[in-house]
Each structure stands twice: as structure tokens, then as C-alpha cells.
Scaffold this motif. Structure first.
Motif, PDB file in Angstrom:
ATOM      1  N   THR A 307      12.720 -36.056 -14.586  1.00 19.92           N
ATOM      2  CA  THR A 307      13.298 -37.277 -15.163  1.00 19.92           C
ATOM      3  C   THR A 307      13.361 -37.173 -16.686  1.00 19.92           C
ATOM      4  O   THR A 307      14.372 -37.528 -17.311  1.00 19.92           O
ATOM      5  N   ALA A 308      12.307 -36.662 -17.297  1.00 24.52           N
ATOM      6  CA  ALA A 308      12.270 -36.521 -18.754  1.00 24.52           C
ATOM      7  C   ALA A 308      13.334 -35.546 -19.239  1.00 24.52           C
ATOM      8  O   ALA A 308      14.005 -35.788 -20.265  1.00 24.52           O
ATOM      9  N   LEU A 309      13.502 -34.450 -18.533  1.00 29.16           N
ATOM     10  CA  LEU A 309      14.509 -33.456 -18.921  1.00 29.16           C
ATOM     11  C   LEU A 309      15.916 -34.026 -18.791  1.00 29.16           C
ATOM     12  O   LEU A 309      16.779 -33.777 -19.637  1.00 29.16           O
ATOM     13  N   ARG A 310      16.142 -34.785 -17.741  1.00 26.61           N
ATOM     14  CA  ARG A 310      17.462 -35.383 -17.540  1.00 26.61           C
ATOM     15  C   ARG A 310      17.793 -36.361 -18.668  1.00 26.61           C
ATOM     16  O   ARG A 310      18.918 -36.388 -19.173  1.00 26.61           O
ATOM     17  N   LYS A 311      16.804 -37.162 -19.077  1.00 25.66           N
ATOM     18  CA  LYS A 311      17.017 -38.100 -20.189  1.00 25.66           C
ATOM     19  C   LYS A 311      17.313 -37.364 -21.484  1.00 25.66           C
ATOM     20  O   LYS A 311      18.041 -37.861 -22.342  1.00 25.66           O
ATOM     21  N   LEU A 312      16.755 -36.179 -21.612  1.00 24.95           N
ATOM     22  CA  LEU A 312      16.972 -35.372 -22.805  1.00 24.95           C
ATOM     23  C   LEU A 312      18.331 -34.678 -22.784  1.00 24.95           C
ATOM     24  O   LEU A 312      18.799 -34.177 -23.808  1.00 24.95           O
ATOM     25  N   GLY A 313      18.959 -34.668 -21.624  1.00 23.01           N
ATOM     26  CA  GLY A 313      20.256 -34.009 -21.496  1.00 23.01           C
ATOM     27  C   GLY A 313      20.161 -32.573 -21.032  1.00 23.01           C
ATOM     28  O   GLY A 313      21.138 -31.818 -21.144  1.00 23.01           O
ATOM     29  N   LEU A 314      18.998 -32.174 -20.505  1.00 18.43           N
ATOM     30  CA  LEU A 314      18.809 -30.819 -19.994  1.00 18.43           C
ATOM     31  C   LEU A 314      18.849 -30.843 -18.467  1.00 18.43           C
ATOM     32  O   LEU A 314      18.122 -31.602 -17.830  1.00 18.43           O
ATOM     33  N   HIS A 315      19.701 -30.002 -17.891  1.00 20.15           N
ATOM     34  CA  HIS A 315      19.912 -30.028 -16.445  1.00 20.15           C
ATOM     35  C   HIS A 315      18.984 -29.058 -15.730  1.00 20.15           C
ATOM     36  O   HIS A 315      18.784 -27.912 -16.156  1.00 20.15           O
ATOM     37  N   ALA A 316      18.419 -29.528 -14.616  1.00 22.15           N
ATOM     38  CA  ALA A 316      17.633 -28.681 -13.714  1.00 22.15           C
ATOM     39  C   ALA A 316      17.822 -29.215 -12.306  1.00 22.15           C
ATOM     40  O   ALA A 316      17.756 -30.435 -12.083  1.00 22.15           O
ATOM     41  N   GLU A 317      18.085 -28.317 -11.354  1.00 21.17           N
ATOM     42  CA  GLU A 317      18.140 -28.728  -9.963  1.00 21.17           C
ATOM     43  C   GLU A 317      16.750 -29.190  -9.531  1.00 21.17           C
ATOM     44  O   GLU A 317      15.740 -28.605  -9.927  1.00 21.17           O
ATOM     45  N   LYS A 318      16.701 -30.231  -8.708  1.00 24.62           N
ATOM     46  CA  LYS A 318      15.416 -30.701  -8.216  1.00 24.62           C
ATOM     47  C   LYS A 318      14.972 -29.780  -7.075  1.00 24.62           C
ATOM     48  O   LYS A 318      15.630 -29.691  -6.041  1.00 24.62           O
ATOM     49  N   PRO A 319      13.858 -29.058  -7.249  1.00 23.12           N
ATOM     50  CA  PRO A 319      13.460 -28.052  -6.263  1.00 23.12           C
ATOM     51  C   PRO A 319      12.798 -28.650  -5.023  1.00 23.12           C
ATOM     52  O   PRO A 319      12.336 -29.795  -5.035  1.00 23.12           O
ATOM     53  N   LYS A 320      12.740 -27.841  -3.966  1.00 25.26           N
ATOM     54  CA  LYS A 320      12.028 -28.211  -2.746  1.00 25.26           C
ATOM     55  C   LYS A 320      10.653 -27.564  -2.675  1.00 25.26           C
ATOM     56  O   LYS A 320       9.949 -27.711  -1.671  1.00 25.26           O
ATOM     57  N   GLY A 321      10.276 -26.845  -3.731  1.00 22.22           N
ATOM     58  CA  GLY A 321       8.973 -26.211  -3.742  1.00 22.22           C
ATOM     59  C   GLY A 321       8.772 -25.358  -4.968  1.00 22.22           C
ATOM     60  O   GLY A 321       9.593 -25.359  -5.888  1.00 22.22           O
TER      61      GLY A 321
END
Length: 389
Positions: A307-321
Motif C-alpha cells: 500500500t505504501a509503495l502504491r501511494k508513492l507511485g511505485l508498482h509491484a504485483e501483489k505476491p501469493k508468497g
């Protein structure tokens, strides 16, 4: 006189150790450094495992040499674990071998399988130990690109016919380090089919098989029909049971390869301390409640940081593990430049994607191995970072 081999002189420096040196330099200057670079679980080893270790240590018989292939209790526990979790039948005497951690197993497996100048298909991006192990064995690494648009599945069609025919060994790793991509049944099916077509041994590194989120359950490559003809799978208790320093793991599958690795290892080491093996057996025979509880903690950390990275504008896929987030860096910066800027401006250590191969450019890997209060501090520091600079 120079008493250093050419293979060691030509071995590239381990990037993680370079960042650790920089960490120590900053700490000496009074900087409060938060290390999210190395995937070392910060949660405690389950109490019942520690209690078993204490009990086994108090037995004088356990202080003798272990059988070279590992004690029966641990090998039988591994076989039982595979039968219960994956419905895969293993002969503990011929298809299971104890390792002093899977990193040791990777290096020695390569030595046991390839000859000098043999080619090995190495995932890119991938765990650096694969490529380093090939170098030390005198082999030739061939990059196996992973598809960023398809859960980092291997792109076998980008391997030339010449390299496929020449390759003797191939590594895969799901759930994946560094990308946190999860393994799908079709990925294993395609990998085993490719191995069969070109007569390549597939070594699947399943170090994160139990560190999963939600309802996701990682499959085993050995579940593919006929997989034992072409597959060995490495496992570790480091991440799932927070036992990194215990150095205990295993390799299962093709009995010819298991026998060859056992022969090599019997000339190098005398296996792991038996109380550690027996405590690890207790862990594998458990109902995995402790693993599930830890996974919930890691998942909560992942959600907060994501959530913090998304607010910062940095993209990351949400992992399953896994313990990681695989984060895209700002377009105008390289992975190493951005990782260095994070360290200098926020005191946070992350790993540049290029540490895992050329295809890691454009990403950083962030570990989830820090407790809630420190993670709140990470979020606070990141909120002040200018990602467009």
C-alpha cells in the motif's frame, strides 16, 4: 606467489556482501539503517522445534557422526511430508538426501551433474547461487529468460536449439526469488516436457514452498507424471520454519542423481549435526500451524508495504508468497542507482534487480523480514522520498 585459483579470482563479488559493507559504514556514521535487502526471517523458530533440539542434544548418541546421507528420522520425515502434502511417494533410502541448507545443495548438485564447459540453463532473473555454482563447477551459464507478463514463467522458445541440445541441467524456482511469482501447474508441465525432449535434468528449488499467502498452495514439480525421470527438487526449512542459521534442507527425486550427489558429499562433508536433523524432522511432521501463523504475519507486512509503495507511485504485483516484493523503479533510474539513492536518502537497504541477472534491470527486491514497528518506520521514510527526482 599467488595462492588463489583462477575460478575464485574470476568469481564476481557477492553484491549482498557489498551492501552489507556499506551498511556498516553508514552505521558507524550514526545512520539508523533498516536492512530489507536479505531474505532472512526475523521471526523465531517455533518453540516445539527448539525444545526437540534441546532434547536431542542431551542424548550423547546424537553427538556422533551422522550417516552421510542423513539420519533415518529426517529422511523419513521428508518422505512423509511429500506423501501428505503433494501425494508424491519417495523412497527415503534412495530418493531423499539431507543437505546442509539448500544453498550448499545447489553448489554440490552442479558439481555432481556437469562436466567442465557443460551448459546449464539459469533463470534470469534468478537466485545468484545458481550462476555462481555453475562458474565454480567450470560450466557455462545460459540465461533462461522469465516472462514478466506471465507470472515469470520460463520462455523456453527463447533458448536456441544449440543451447537446448547442449544443456545438461536447468534450474527453476517457484515460488520465485526474487520476483515472488508463483508456480502454476502448466509451468511445471512445460518444464518437465522440455527436460524430456532435450534430456536435461530439471532442478526445482522449492525453498519457499510453504511460505504462501491466502488459499494459494504451491505445487511440487514432482507431481507431474513421470517427473522422477528428469527432476530433483530442493527444499529448505530456512524460510518456512525460520531456521536459516540451522542450515538444514533436503533434495528429493531422481535416484541416480541423489546417489551421485551423495557420493560427492560423502567426500566433502559428514552431513548436519544429528540433533538439528531430528528437530527438523519434528518440524516437517507437524500440522504446520506455526508456518501458517508466520505466513499471516508476512502477509500483513506485505499488504502494508504494498500500500505504501502504491501511494508513492511505485508498482509491484501483489505476491501469493515468499518474503519479497518485486518493485519497478522510476523509469529514469537504473536498479542500482535507485537502490543506492534509497540507502543514502532513507537509510533503507534493498537489493537492485540486476543482482539477479540482466533481466532484473528496472526492479528492486524488498524483503519483508522486519517487524511491524520497523516497517512503520520504513513506510514513514518512503513517504518522504521523491521518486521522480
Amino acid at each position: 606467489m599467488v595462492f588463489v585459483s583462477e575460478k575464485v579470482k574470476n568469481l564476481p563479488p557477492y553484491l549482498f556482501s557489498q551492501f552489507q559493507q556499506r551498511k556498516e559504514q553508514l552505521k558507524q556514521k550514526g545512520v539508523d539503517v533498516i536492512d530489507l535487502g536479505i531474505g532472512s526471517p526475523d521471526l523465531p523458530t517455533p518453540a516445539f522445534v527448539c525444545e526437540e533440539l534441546k532434547e536431542q542434544v542431551n542424548n550423547p548418541q546424537n553427538h556422533r557422526y551422522s550417516p552421510y546421507s542423513g539420519c533415518d528420522e529426517f529422511k523419513q520425515a521428508v518422505a512423509s511430508f511429500y506423501a501428505k502434502r503433494y501425494q508424491v511417494t519417495l523412497d527415503p533410502n534412495t530418493e531423499v538426501l539431507t543437505l546442509i541448507g539448500s544453498k550448499e545443495g545447489i553448489a554440490n548438485l552442479i558439481q555432481a551433474v556437469i562436466n567442465p564447459m557443460d551448459k546449464v540453463l539459469v533463470p534470469d532473473p534468478g537466485y545468484p547461487a545458481y550462476r555462481k555454482g555453475v562458474h565454480l563447477a567450470g560450466g557455462v551459464s545460459v540465461s533462461l529468460p522469465l516472462d514478466a507478463n506471465n507470472q515469470y514463467a520460463p520462455l523456453f522458445d527463447q533458448i536456441s536449439e544449440e543451447d537446448a541440445i547442449a544443456a545438461k541441467l536447468m534450474f527453476l524456482n517457484y515460488p520465485n526469488n526474487p520476483t515472488a511469482a508463483y508456480g502454476e501447474w502448466r509451468t511445471y508441465l512445460e518444464a518437465v516436457s522440455f527436460s524430456r525432449r532435450y534430456n536435461i535434468l530439471l532442478a526445482h528449488d522449492a525453498a519457499y514452498d510453504l511460505l504462501t499467502f491466502g488459499d494459494y498452495k504451491a505445487p511440487s514439480a514432482l507431481q507431474i507424471p513421470g517427473a522422477k525421470d528428469y527432476v530433483v527438487e530442493l527444499g529448505s526449512l530456512s524460510k518456512s520454519f525460520n531456521m536459516t542459521g540451522w542450515r538444514i534442507g533436503y533434495i528429493v527425486g531422481n535416484k541416480e542423481v541423489i546417489a551421485a550427489l551423495a557420493t560427492l558429499k560423502s567426500n566433502i562433508d559428514t552431513c548436519q549435526f544429528m540433533p538439528i536433523q531430528k528437530a527438523a524432522a519434528k518440524a516437517l511432521q507437524s500440522d504446520l500451524t506455526a508456518v501458517k501463523e508466520n505466513n499471516l504475519i508476512y502477509e500483513q507486512r506485505m499488504e502494508k508495504l504494498h500500500t505504501a509503495l502504491r501511494k508513492l507511485g511505485l508498482h509491484a504485483e501483489k505476491p501469493k508468497g515468499t518474503l519479497y516484493l518485486w518493485v519497478q523503479v522510476p523509469r529514469e533510474e537504473s536498479s542500482l542507482t535507485f537502490a543506492n539513492r534509497l540507502l543514502e536518502e532513507t537509510g533503507i537497504i534493498v537489493t537492485p534487480g540486476t543482482a539477479f541477472g540482466a533481466n532484473g534491470e528496472g526492479f528492486i527486491r524488498i524483503s519483508l523480514s522486519t517487524h511491524a514497528e520497523r516497517l512503520d518506520e520504513v513506510v514513514r521514510r518512503l513517504s518522504k522520498l521523491d521518486v521522480k527526482r
